[in-house]
Design an enzyme around this catalytic site. Structure first.
Site, PDB file in Angstrom:
ATOM      1  N   THR A  20      -8.591  53.501 -41.575  1.00  0.00           N
ATOM      2  CA  THR A  20      -9.830  53.132 -40.875  1.00  0.00           C
ATOM      3  C   THR A  20     -10.390  51.842 -41.461  1.00  0.00           C
ATOM      4  OG1 THR A  20     -10.310  55.445 -40.400  1.00  0.00           O
ATOM      5  CG2 THR A  20     -12.190  53.931 -40.366  1.00  0.00           C
ATOM      6  N   GLN A  36       0.868  56.017 -38.014  1.00  0.00           N
ATOM      7  CA  GLN A  36       1.722  57.150 -37.626  1.00  0.00           C
ATOM      8  C   GLN A  36       3.207  56.786 -37.654  1.00  0.00           C
ATOM      9  OE1 GLN A  36       0.830  60.223 -37.291  1.00  0.00           O
ATOM     10  NE2 GLN A  36      -1.395  60.017 -37.172  1.00  0.00           N
ATOM     11  N   ALA A  61      -1.790  56.539 -46.940  1.00  0.00           N
ATOM     12  CA  ALA A  61      -0.894  57.401 -47.728  1.00  0.00           C
ATOM     13  C   ALA A  61      -0.912  58.867 -47.309  1.00  0.00           C
ATOM     14  CB  ALA A  61      -1.264  57.293 -49.211  1.00  0.00           C
ATOM     15  N   CYS A  64     -10.628  63.468 -35.800  1.00  0.00           N
ATOM     16  CA  CYS A  64     -11.976  62.924 -35.953  1.00  0.00           C
ATOM     17  C   CYS A  64     -12.858  63.340 -34.783  1.00  0.00           C
ATOM     18  CB  CYS A  64     -11.920  61.402 -36.022  1.00  0.00           C
ATOM     19  SG  CYS A  64     -10.416  60.802 -36.734  1.00  0.00           S
TER      20      CYS A  64
HETATM   21  N1  PMP Z   1      -4.848  55.130 -37.123  1.00  0.00           N
HETATM   22  C1  PMP Z   1      -4.093  56.147 -36.684  1.00  0.00           C
HETATM   23  C2  PMP Z   1      -3.041  55.879 -35.655  1.00  0.00           C
HETATM   24  C3  PMP Z   1      -4.294  57.436 -37.166  1.00  0.00           C
HETATM   25  O1  PMP Z   1      -3.548  58.443 -36.725  1.00  0.00           O
HETATM   26  C4  PMP Z   1      -5.307  57.654 -38.136  1.00  0.00           C
HETATM   27  C5  PMP Z   1      -5.579  59.046 -38.685  1.00  0.00           C
HETATM   28  N2  PMP Z   1      -5.769  60.024 -37.705  1.00  0.00           N
HETATM   29  C6  PMP Z   1      -6.066  56.559 -38.560  1.00  0.00           C
HETATM   30  C7  PMP Z   1      -5.803  55.320 -38.049  1.00  0.00           C
HETATM   31  C8  PMP Z   1      -7.138  56.720 -39.600  1.00  0.00           C
HETATM   32  O2  PMP Z   1      -6.558  57.028 -40.821  1.00  0.00           O
HETATM   33  P1  PMP Z   1      -7.419  57.246 -42.131  1.00  0.00           P
HETATM   34  O3  PMP Z   1      -7.771  58.692 -42.159  1.00  0.00           O
HETATM   35  O4  PMP Z   1      -6.531  56.881 -43.265  1.00  0.00           O
HETATM   36  O5  PMP Z   1      -8.606  56.378 -42.031  1.00  0.00           O
END
Ligand code: PMP
Length: 404
Positions: free
Chosen positions: A72, A181, A202, A327
């Site tokens: 994010t 992903q 990670a 989320c």
């Molecule tokens: N981009 C994608 C394609 C994701 O699948 C995710 C997690 N669901 C995120 C971003 C966000 O990842 P993070 O929890 O490390 O912020």
């Protein structure tokens, strides 16, 4: 039995990763920037971890990999930085993203849209895939950056990053890909592509939570995310989270090995077998053809079965799956990709995502298959909208409707 099939949301930390991290909490806890032995104790571990991270994505050593707290953060940083550099203080006004990016991209460009930036949303087709040809027509001389994910978190659809990166190069436009992903599931080789910025995290490949990264190609420098003590080459100040970086390094090494050693092929085999069996249930649909999906993911709809009700039944059986991006999954909204492919309203609410990992076992899949069959029978039986005559045996459905 407890079965975890929500690995696109997050994964278990690999035991070997945990073991490598431990000394950095209680023994080697020095600040790497200090000038004493506690600091220098952290340097070999940090160096090895960064080498493993570069190797895992085959990033040239002259490029930067900046450690962040999550994907994010990386997505926010690259897009907001380009806005500052090229839109607010430059002569561009336009960003292109796909309509099925993760909320960390979509909400960021919405925010930038409110500041006056123009955003074009590249559609997906009814198989959940981007058609790269459409991108060419959308790029103008005002386009600052194209940001298209490598693999979709809901369907596992792998987008044609090679072609997209080529188009961006020809049109002289910056290209960012959210590979959250993809990294750890399929080959990500930055020396064979024209990617300027790449995001990963990670905890999607058996590393710890709270650590991600942004790859930045040499010559495509961004403005610093955090000003301060100039850690991470001045891009992101703040005392380094050594344990987390060491953990990400080990997790990357193991994930890259799994992709190379065909361990991920075993995940694919298990996924395909599971999917074939699920598709034996009448009135079921899978969104993207499996050949162009990450090896661990299935997004499947059971007509007449509300996704949340299915999750409830599965959860009672000890099984964790998902109806949408973690989320947003408390909102009881329909799956965003189902909406984007134009699925009918009654199907859009029925999507369930199963995401496996290299720790998923045959026994777990067999158990889940039985639980899904029972849940579908029960929920269709009480559905007011689904006229259903139960098959003679729950294991032998009548129709196989295959892929959408
Ligand atoms: N981009 C994608 C394609 C994701 O699948 C995710 C997690 N669901 C995120 C971003 C966000 O990842 P993070 O929890 O490390 O912020």
């Amino acid at each position: 039995m407890n079965v975890y099939l929500d690995n696109n949301a997050t994964t278990i930390v690999a035991p070997q990763v945990f073991i490598e991290m431990e000394p950095y909490f209680v023994q080697k806890y020095g600040n790497p920037n200090s000038l004493h032995a506690y600091a220098s104790d952290t340097h070999p571990g940090l160096k090895t971890a960064m080498e493993k991270i570069y190797a895992g994505i085959n990033a040239p050593t002259e490029d930067s990999v900046v450690i962040t707290a999550c994907a994010t953060e990386s997505n926010n940083w690259v897009l907001k930085s380009i806005y500052f550099q090229q839109i607010l203080n430059g002569d561009k006004d336009h960003i292109i993203v796909s309509e099925v990016e993760h909320p960390s991209v979509l909400s960021t460009v919405k925010f930038l849209e409110n500041l006056g930036c123009k955003v074009t949303y590249l559609p997906i087709n009814n198989e959940g895939i981007i058609e790269a040809d459409n991108l060419s027509d959308m790029i103008t001389d005002k386009t600052a950056i194209v940001s298209i994910m490598w693999a979709n978190n809901e369907t596992g659809a792998i987008f044609p990053i090679d072609e997209i990166s080529q188009i961006c190069k020809e049109k002289n436009v910056l290209f960012h890909t959210d590979a959250t992903q993809a990294v750890g599931k399929i080959v990500v080789d930055l020396q064979s592509l024209n990617v300027d910025y790449l995001t990963f995290s990670a905890h999607k490949f058996h590393g710890p939570k709270g650590v991600g990264a942004l790859y930045i190609k040499k010559g495509k420098e961004l403005i610093p995310l955090l000003h301060g003590g100039a850690q991470m080459d001045g891009y992101r100040s703040g005392t380094l989270n050594v344990a987390a970086i060491v953990g990400m390094g080990k997790a990357m090494e193991m994930a890259a090995e799994a992709v190379e050693s065909k361990k991920m092929d075993e995940v694919r085999r298990l996924r395909d077998e599971f999917e074939d069996n699920l598709l034996q249930i009448a009135d079921t649909f899978v969104v993207t053809p499996r050949e162009i999906r990450t090896p661990n993911t299935i997004l499947i709809s059971f007509r007449g079965v509300e996704g949340e009700s299915m999750l409830w039944d599965l959860n009672r059986a000890g099984i964790a799956a998902s109806t949408g991006s973690a989320c947003a999954s408390e909102d009881l909204e329909s799956n965003p990709v189902m909406e984007a492919i134009g699925a009918e309203a009654d199907l859009a609410h029925t999507a369930i995502r199963f995401s496996l990992s290299r720790y998923t076992t045959q026994e777990e899949i067999d158990y889940t298959l039985k639980a899904v069959n029972s849940a579908v029978l029960r929920l269709r039986g009480i559905s007011s909208s689904y006229a259903y005559s139960p098959p003679e045996s729950i294991d032998t459905g009548k129709e196989n409707n295959g892929h959408r």
